[in-house]
Design a protein around this motif. Structure first.
Motif, PDB file in Angstrom:
ATOM      1  N   UNK A 256       0.824  -1.201   0.000  1.00  0.00           N
ATOM      2  CA  UNK A 256       0.000   0.000   0.000  1.00  0.00           C
ATOM      3  C   UNK A 256       0.859   1.252   0.000  1.00  0.00           C
ATOM      4  N   UNK A 257       0.225   2.394  -0.203  1.00  0.00           N
ATOM      5  CA  UNK A 257       0.956   3.664  -0.251  1.00  0.00           C
ATOM      6  C   UNK A 257       1.414   4.066   1.143  1.00  0.00           C
ATOM      7  N   UNK A 258       2.535   4.780   1.180  1.00  0.00           N
ATOM      8  CA  UNK A 258       3.071   5.259   2.449  1.00  0.00           C
ATOM      9  C   UNK A 258       2.407   6.572   2.861  1.00  0.00           C
ATOM     10  N   UNK A 259       2.191   7.450   1.897  1.00  0.00           N
ATOM     11  CA  UNK A 259       1.584   8.760   2.162  1.00  0.00           C
ATOM     12  C   UNK A 259       0.372   8.916   1.249  1.00  0.00           C
ATOM     13  N   UNK A 260      -0.763   9.211   1.831  1.00  0.00           N
ATOM     14  CA  UNK A 260      -1.972   9.352   1.029  1.00  0.00           C
ATOM     15  C   UNK A 260      -3.023  10.090   1.848  1.00  0.00           C
ATOM     16  N   UNK A 261      -3.933  10.774   1.159  1.00  0.00           N
ATOM     17  CA  UNK A 261      -5.063  11.419   1.833  1.00  0.00           C
ATOM     18  C   UNK A 261      -6.278  10.507   1.899  1.00  0.00           C
ATOM     19  N   UNK A 262      -6.139   9.278   1.429  1.00  0.00           N
ATOM     20  CA  UNK A 262      -7.245   8.314   1.514  1.00  0.00           C
ATOM     21  C   UNK A 262      -7.398   7.844   2.958  1.00  0.00           C
ATOM     22  N   UNK A 263      -8.614   7.904   3.466  1.00  0.00           N
ATOM     23  CA  UNK A 263      -8.864   7.467   4.836  1.00  0.00           C
ATOM     24  C   UNK A 263      -8.851   5.948   4.966  1.00  0.00           C
ATOM     25  N   UNK A 264      -9.199   5.256   3.887  1.00  0.00           N
ATOM     26  CA  UNK A 264      -9.246   3.790   3.900  1.00  0.00           C
ATOM     27  C   UNK A 264      -8.531   3.274   2.661  1.00  0.00           C
ATOM     28  N   UNK A 265      -7.540   2.435   2.862  1.00  0.00           N
ATOM     29  CA  UNK A 265      -6.855   1.794   1.741  1.00  0.00           C
ATOM     30  C   UNK A 265      -6.719   0.307   2.046  1.00  0.00           C
ATOM     31  N   UNK A 266      -7.290  -0.511   1.204  1.00  0.00           N
ATOM     32  CA  UNK A 266      -7.263  -1.961   1.373  1.00  0.00           C
ATOM     33  C   UNK A 266      -6.453  -2.576   0.245  1.00  0.00           C
ATOM     34  N   UNK A 267      -5.536  -3.468   0.602  1.00  0.00           N
ATOM     35  CA  UNK A 267      -4.804  -4.216  -0.413  1.00  0.00           C
ATOM     36  C   UNK A 267      -5.063  -5.706  -0.208  1.00  0.00           C
ATOM     37  N   UNK A 268      -5.078  -6.445  -1.299  1.00  0.00           N
ATOM     38  CA  UNK A 268      -5.334  -7.880  -1.229  1.00  0.00           C
ATOM     39  C   UNK A 268      -4.311  -8.637  -2.070  1.00  0.00           C
ATOM     40  N   UNK A 382      -8.757  14.919  -5.268  1.00  0.00           N
ATOM     41  CA  UNK A 382     -10.050  15.365  -5.772  1.00  0.00           C
ATOM     42  C   UNK A 382     -10.272  14.882  -7.200  1.00  0.00           C
ATOM     43  N   UNK A 383      -9.199  14.924  -7.997  1.00  0.00           N
ATOM     44  CA  UNK A 383      -9.302  14.454  -9.380  1.00  0.00           C
ATOM     45  C   UNK A 383      -9.602  12.965  -9.454  1.00  0.00           C
ATOM     46  N   UNK A 384      -9.172  12.219  -8.431  1.00  0.00           N
ATOM     47  CA  UNK A 384      -9.428  10.778  -8.388  1.00  0.00           C
ATOM     48  C   UNK A 384     -10.760  10.437  -7.732  1.00  0.00           C
ATOM     49  N   UNK A 385     -11.523  11.486  -7.365  1.00  0.00           N
ATOM     50  CA  UNK A 385     -12.855  11.261  -6.834  1.00  0.00           C
ATOM     51  C   UNK A 385     -12.930  10.985  -5.351  1.00  0.00           C
ATOM     52  N   UNK A 386     -11.907  11.372  -4.569  1.00  0.00           N
ATOM     53  CA  UNK A 386     -11.928  11.152  -3.124  1.00  0.00           C
ATOM     54  C   UNK A 386     -12.976  12.071  -2.490  1.00  0.00           C
ATOM     55  N   UNK A 387     -14.123  11.493  -2.123  1.00  0.00           N
ATOM     56  CA  UNK A 387     -15.254  12.284  -1.640  1.00  0.00           C
ATOM     57  C   UNK A 387     -14.934  13.029  -0.350  1.00  0.00           C
ATOM     58  N   UNK A 388     -14.175  12.387   0.553  1.00  0.00           N
ATOM     59  CA  UNK A 388     -13.836  13.021   1.816  1.00  0.00           C
ATOM     60  C   UNK A 388     -12.976  14.260   1.595  1.00  0.00           C
ATOM     61  N   UNK A 389     -11.993  14.151   0.710  1.00  0.00           N
ATOM     62  CA  UNK A 389     -11.126  15.283   0.409  1.00  0.00           C
ATOM     63  C   UNK A 389     -11.918  16.408  -0.259  1.00  0.00           C
ATOM     64  N   UNK A 390     -12.777  16.055  -1.206  1.00  0.00           N
ATOM     65  CA  UNK A 390     -13.586  17.069  -1.901  1.00  0.00           C
ATOM     66  C   UNK A 390     -14.491  17.806  -0.912  1.00  0.00           C
ATOM     67  N   UNK A 391     -15.106  17.067  -0.005  1.00  0.00           N
ATOM     68  CA  UNK A 391     -15.982  17.682   0.997  1.00  0.00           C
ATOM     69  C   UNK A 391     -15.222  18.653   1.885  1.00  0.00           C
ATOM     70  N   UNK A 392     -14.042  18.240   2.358  1.00  0.00           N
ATOM     71  CA  UNK A 392     -13.237  19.118   3.219  1.00  0.00           C
ATOM     72  C   UNK A 392     -12.715  20.329   2.452  1.00  0.00           C
ATOM     73  N   UNK A 393     -12.329  20.118   1.191  1.00  0.00           N
ATOM     74  CA  UNK A 393     -11.822  21.229   0.379  1.00  0.00           C
ATOM     75  C   UNK A 393     -12.928  22.262   0.135  1.00  0.00           C
ATOM     76  N   UNK A 394     -14.145  21.801  -0.120  1.00  0.00           N
ATOM     77  CA  UNK A 394     -15.270  22.736  -0.318  1.00  0.00           C
ATOM     78  C   UNK A 394     -15.530  23.552   0.929  1.00  0.00           C
ATOM     79  N   UNK A 395     -15.485  22.898   2.079  1.00  0.00           N
ATOM     80  CA  UNK A 395     -15.707  23.628   3.327  1.00  0.00           C
ATOM     81  C   UNK A 395     -14.657  24.699   3.532  1.00  0.00           C
ATOM     82  N   UNK A 396     -13.387  24.342   3.300  1.00  0.00           N
ATOM     83  CA  UNK A 396     -12.295  25.300   3.493  1.00  0.00           C
ATOM     84  C   UNK A 396     -12.359  26.446   2.492  1.00  0.00           C
ATOM     85  N   UNK A 397     -12.729  26.125   1.258  1.00  0.00           N
ATOM     86  CA  UNK A 397     -12.763  27.142   0.203  1.00  0.00           C
ATOM     87  C   UNK A 397     -14.075  27.915   0.172  1.00  0.00           C
ATOM     88  N   UNK A 398     -15.039  27.533   1.043  1.00  0.00           N
ATOM     89  CA  UNK A 398     -16.358  28.173   1.062  1.00  0.00           C
ATOM     90  C   UNK A 398     -17.034  28.059  -0.303  1.00  0.00           C
TER      91      UNK A 398
END
Length: 697
Positions: A256-268, A382-398
């Motif tokens: 899995x990635x070492x640094x990421x803004x994804x809250x959940x990352x699952x590898x199989x 955001x470009x990859x569709x991370x909903x949590x990041x998009x939601x937080x970015x909208x709040x910060x950017x008003x």
């Protein structure tokens, strides 16, 4: 038999029971969607690893069972073997545990045997190590009994056996790093799959050590190793750096990635356990197996029945192939680790953004570039569709839906504020560098001279005492010179908080800004900063990074981020610009300190990592720095330890910093040394004796 196994990295937050629960359930859902028969997760994932003294509170354990109950009965958590981390009390004693369950039945509770109790870790303060061979009947809490109908389960060191299909054993974090790791005994007892649930933090250049241990665990003994780790800022100075991994027979199958803004990352990975049997077929392995002690066994009868019904065919099931390990360079680690940490801090405290006094020097420059790197990560996610990041970015950017951040500079201008605070002692070059950098990253930049405020404070002092202090270059004493420098430095801190509170108001933005500090680890170690100056802030992303590494990072970022302006920061002489510039004098940080930043890093590592005092440091450096005479080495050693001792009090109020170095001087957390120290007079005398003896030999 082929089986698909899942592990994960979760961005858990201390005491965020609802959020932690949802991320655990989501990871189980994703694991099932990828066909996994088993899922393991990070250490203490129900509570978050970094609860610290909240682990001493009984409420923490009560709420953990409440959350575990909701996980057990959730529809998405059925038909898969789940391994979940949480704290548990048994007979009023606290333990760090794994809870292993299948279809609403808790098969066993596996407590941690070897606790992490050095560096950043204080597990012995909160938990008790489990006696190695003790097996007990654990009476489940009433709320679990009501939910599942199960009254008791086993607690202790055991393995889960699914007849001749596979066998699972469990390690927890620190146990991998111990000389007699449990995975050795488990492998000899026929355990095919070993899990390690971890709460391991990021340090520069550390990941390869962890990866080598994981790989070596199966290279010697064979088997499948599932490594799970927490990710993100858990509410303190650490950043847990994910890197979940699946390894079989010494080869990496998934990382899995070492640094990421994804809250959940699952590898199989899908593995053929026949390969484990073949790998362990050597005579010497067999002889050691015959002498090993058998672990307690827990039968997973329901799981066995379900697996038999599926009848997975080896020929029809492709297995996961080995892949190379990926490691970031230190420069990439600096760009990514503190940036992810800052994003977690910003979104969770719900501030309007960040503010930094931009001096035109390399430290505040590095801080600003890390914030810009954070904005780049936000745009990427955001470009990859991370909903949590998009939601937080909208709040910060008003901003409202459907807006998403697409330009790092634009987003940076919405949440990042900088200010150049100059005085008569500042140069035009630093002012221009600060302005150019702010423009390149898109920050909302302001510029002001604070001489009027400096003069006003001096005039108050003159009025009260009828004495006028002077700089050294104007004939003043060292005390006057230092006091006049400190006035400028401390006023910048005052203005920083004023601007952080009111700039959003000026721009019509709700809330206030978090102030970022920009003192590096070497200056903190030496005490080369003013107490309560602009190094005093809310958080500091570079406080655990050396000046040497920061310079390399800025050089890397200049190319990677296409910012030529950064080269001018590297070329500039480090200076505080707190003393008047004359034809014969320009203030220099390294000249003031009496040593280079590279030398400071050496002292830091010897003092903290090697645990050397002044005398041992002197002896060591006489051999390492052969280009210097013993007398010169002695002077540098004594100078460092003298200023370290007299400035140790500054660390009691140092800004909480991102932990990135093993020689961090962070007080009362990582560096447990007193802050009132006699400046090593006895040790210095012993050093002087050696120097004198060398003269006469």
């Amino acid at each position: 038999m082929p089986v698909t196994l899942a592990t994960c990295s979760l961005n858990q937050w201390a005491l965020d029971f609802e959020g932690n629960r949802d991320r655990i359930i989501e990871s189980i859902r994703l694991a099932k969607a990828q066909g996994a028969v088993m899922r393991t997760g990070p250490e203490l994932e129900v509570t978050g690893y970094g609860c610290l003294d909240h682990f001493l509170e009984q409420d923490t354990y009560f709420h953990s069972w409440q959350i575990m109950g909701e996980i057990l009965v959730h529809p998405d958590c059925q038909d898969i073997l789940i391994d979940v981390g949480m704290p548990i009390t048994y007979r009023n004693v606290r333990y760090n545990c794994r809870v292993v369950a299948y279809n609403k039945e808790i098969l066993m509770i596996r407590p941690k045997m070897w606790l992490a109790n050095d560096g950043n870790y204080r597990e012995m303060r909160y938990f008790t190590p489990w006696p190695r061979r003790l097996q007990v009947k654990f009476i489940l809490p009433e709320l679990i009994q009501q939910l599942t109908g199960q009254v008791t389960t086993k607690m202790g060191i055991a393995k889960i056996e699914v007849a001749n299909h596979f066998c699972v054993g469990f390690e927890t974090c620190e146990e991998l790093f111990t000389p007699q790791s449990p995975h050795l005994e488990m492998a000899l007892d026929g355990v095919d799959i070993i899990t390690n649930s971890s709460g391991s933090h990021h340090e520069l250049r550390k990941l390869d050590t962890r990866l080598n241990l994981i790989i070596e665990a199966t290279r010697k003994c064979g088997g499948v190793y599932l490594y799970a780790n927490q990710r993100g800022c858990d509410g303190d100075r650490l950043y847990y750096d994910g890197s979940a991994m699946i390894v079989m027979n010494g080869q990496v199958l998934a990382q899995g990635s070492q640094f990421s803004l994804k809250d959940v990352e699952v590898i199989t990975a899908t593995v053929d356990l026949e390969q484990v049997k073949s790998y362990r077929s050597s005579p010497s392995f067999g002889m050691q197996c015959s002498l090993s002690t058998e672990l307690e066994t827990v039968e997973a009868e329901k799981l066995l029945t379900d697996l038999k019904a599926k009848q997975i065919d080896r020929l029809d099931t492709p297995t996961t192939q080995a892949r190379p390990v990926h490691l970031h360079t230190p420069e990439e680690e600096i760009a990514l680790g503190p940036a992810c940490w800052l994003w977690d801090y910003l979104r969770r405290c719900r501030a309007a953004g960040y503010f930094v006094p931009l001096s035109g020097g390399i430290d505040s420059c590095a801080t600003a570039v890390i914030v810009y790197s954070m904005c780049r990560l936000v745009v990427k996610e955001a470009a990859e569709g991370n909903k949590q990041v998009i939601e937080n970015a909208r709040r910060l950017a008003q901003k409202e839906e459907p807006w998403i951040p697409t330009d790092p500079k634009e987003f940076c201008g919405m949440i990042f504020h900088t200010c150049y605070m100059g005085t008569v002692n500042s140069s035009q070059e630093t002012q221009e560098r600060a302005k150019a950098l702010a423009q390149d990253i898109g920050a909302y930049h302001t510029n002001m001279m604070i001489d009027l405020a400096v003069k006003a404070i001096i005039q108050v002092f003159v009025f009260v005492t009828n004495k006028t202090p002077k700089f050294r270059v104007h004939g003043g004493s060292d005390r006057e010179n230092l006091a006049l420098q400190n006035i400028q430095a401390r006023l910048r801190m005052v203005f920083a908080y004023l601007f952080a509170q009111l700039l959003p108001w000026v721009r019509g933005i709700p809330g206030s800004l978090l102030v970022l500090g920009s003192a590096n680890v070497d200056e903190s170690l030496r005490g080369y900063l003013t107490k309560y100056d602009c190094s005093s802030a809310d958080v500091n992303p570079i406080g655990g990074i050396s000046k040497t590494d920061l310079r390399k990072f800025i050089g890397w970022a200049g190319t990677e981020f296409e910012m030529p302006i950064l080269q001018t920061f590297i070329d500039a002489t480090p200076t505080a610009e707190l003393e008047p510039i004359t034809e014969t004098y320009v203030q220099s940080d390294e000249a003031d300190m009496g040593m280079t930043y590279e030398e400071l890093s050496v002292f830091g590592r010897l003092r903290k990592i090697q645990k050397f005092g002044p005398y041992s440091t002197f002896v060591h450096l006489c051999h390492e720095w052969k280009h210097l005479a013993p007398k010169v080495v002695a002077e540098k050693v004594k100078r460092f330890f003298y200023f370290y001792a007299i400035n140790r009090h500054k660390m009691t109020v140092i800004t909480p910093a991102y932990h990135a170095e093993q020689y961090s001087p962070d007080d009362n957390r990582f560096d447990l040394r007193p802050f009132l120290i006699r400046p090593f007079s006895w040790a210095f005398a012993q050093i002087d004796q050696v120097v004198e003896k060398r003269k006469t030999d």
